[in-house]
Design an enzyme around this catalytic site. Structure first.
Site, short mmCIF file in Angstrom:
data_model
loop_
_atom_site.label_atom_id
_atom_site.label_comp_id
_atom_site.label_asym_id
_atom_site.label_seq_id
_atom_site.Cartn_x
_atom_site.Cartn_y
_atom_site.Cartn_z
N GLY A 176 13.60 7.42 -1.30
CA GLY A 176 14.23 8.55 -1.78
C GLY A 176 13.32 9.63 -1.90
N GLN A 203 15.90 16.83 5.25
CA GLN A 203 14.75 16.44 4.37
C GLN A 203 13.68 15.83 5.11
OE1 GLN A 203 16.36 14.21 1.12
NE2 GLN A 203 16.33 15.92 -0.21
N CYS A 353 25.42 21.52 -15.67
CA CYS A 353 24.49 20.32 -15.73
C CYS A 353 23.26 20.60 -16.94
CB CYS A 353 23.94 20.01 -14.38
SG CYS A 353 25.09 19.06 -13.32
#
Length: 381
Positions: A176, A203, A353
């Site tokens: 990741g 990415q 968050c």
């Protein structure tokens, strides 16, 4: 702003729903149309019924639609969670459907693994470049001794590298890898070869550009398909997408790929309990199929396989990280090619968050594992 959601509730329904929400908010110190920065300013009478009916999803979507505003969403969410109102985020219907879905389906299977990459991480590199710092780290910074977001992110990368005890020539796997932040840092400063994998095409493309000229390979690949042996393995901000049905497979894969004297650093957001659930708004708009692990859910799959050498919690640092991202994206928004509803979506996501981490409803862990290596392990801080 014009809402895209029709409201067919009656005035009587709105009135009853408003009284119920005021009752819920009473212990929090949050007022409707009050004067404090954490108070909600209501712009649409349908807000009350929508939130009672849809919970967290209705709260977030109605904010995106401009039905309410709040000067400090982070403080509002913090107060709600400290008053133990988090359960109100889940309606009975939503909990039942989610339970059935997670029981009958592997939401993070190989065929579904790329969904979050396509929906969120492929949103647009320009947006994330504006929101993040130069490292392009999209995970919690380590603010011990740091004054800026960039300093905190470099400190986080180096903390993980030091926990891995990197030495020149080692083969390192980054599960990741995101936009290549750790791969670039480790290859540049520690002289290691890094193989990074991601499920996001955007990415992967940017990571390859950023790591050009370094001993780094970036692959668009699922972790379950990897082969080979690595001296060190790191995973920063990816385990949240693995899912409870795949925890054993994940750790079995790490053990299979890790050299006998290797070290593994897992950096993940964590939950205070083992209940399988997801915030409906975050699940729909930000991280589809994401699941936060508990301490037990991380520990159980590693029994009799790996040794837990160190467990560090710096979840409070995520509050500061998220607020820095929010400041960055708000400043850059006029130059970005996205509409107001998208801006409100990101604002609500980041601020809510931050409030959740401030209330300690969420945690951030760095865990170090070994494969029964001999000798003492001293984790840096």
């Amino acid at each position: 702003m014009t809402s895209n959601t029709a409201d067919k509730s009656t005035p009587q329904t709105h009135s009853r729903a408003r009284r119920l929400i005021e009752k819920w908010l009473a212990p929090t110190g949050v007022a409707l149309n009050g004067t404090q920065p954490w108070d909600l300013q209501i712009h649409h009478s349908g807000f009350y019924s929508r939130v009672v009916r849809q919970g967290s999803l209705g709260l977030g979507e109605s904010y995106m639609d401009g039905w309410w505003s709040c000067a400090r969403i982070d403080q509002f969410i913090e107060r709600v969670l400290l008053a133990n109102l988090g359960e109100r985020a889940h309606t009975r219907r939503e909990k039942l459907l989610y339970h059935l879905q997670t029981s009958l389906t592997n939401l993070q299977s190989r065929t579904r693994a790329f969904i979050v990459g396509e929906q969120h991480y492929d949103f647009g590199n320009d947006l994330f470049e504006a929101m993040l710092d130069e490292t392009m780290c999209y995970s919690c910074g380590y603010w011990k001794g740091a004054d800026t977001l960039h300093e905190a992110q470099v400190a986080k990368l180096d903390l993980a590298a030091r926990k891995l005890q990197l030495r020149p020539g080692m083969r390192v796997l980054d599960i990741g890898c995101g936009w290549g932040s750790f791969a670039e840092h480790a290859a540049r400063h520690y002289g290691v070869h890094v193989t990074g994998i991601t499920i996001s095409r955007e990415q992967a493309e940017l990571a390859r550009t950023r790591c050009e000229g370094l001993d780094v390979d970036i692959l668009l690949e699922d972790y379950r398909d990897l082969e080979g042996s690595f001296d060190r393995i790191v995973s920063i901000g990816m385990f949240e997408h693995v899912g409870q049905k795949n925890y054993q497979t994940y750790f079995d894969t790490v053990e299979r790929l890790l050299a006998p004297d290797g070290l593994f650093v897992l950096h993940t957001i964590g939950s205070n309990n083992s209940e399988i659930g997801a915030d409906p708004f975050i699940n729909r708009y930000i991280f589809p199929n994401g699941v936060l692990p508990s301490v037990a859910q991380i520990a159980m799959p590693t029994e009799n396989a790996m040794v837990m050498e160190d467990w560090q919690n710096f979840g409070a640092d995520y509050d500061r990280t998220l607020m820095a991202w929010l400041k960055n994206i708000e400043s850059a928004w006029p130059s970005l090619p996205y509409d107001e509803r998208t801006q409100r979506m990101f604002r609500y996501y980041l601020a809510s968050c931050a409030g959740a981490f401030r209330a300690r409803d969420l945690q951030l862990w760095q865990v170090v594992f070994s494969r029964r290596r001999s000798g003492r392990y001293d984790a840096p801080r």
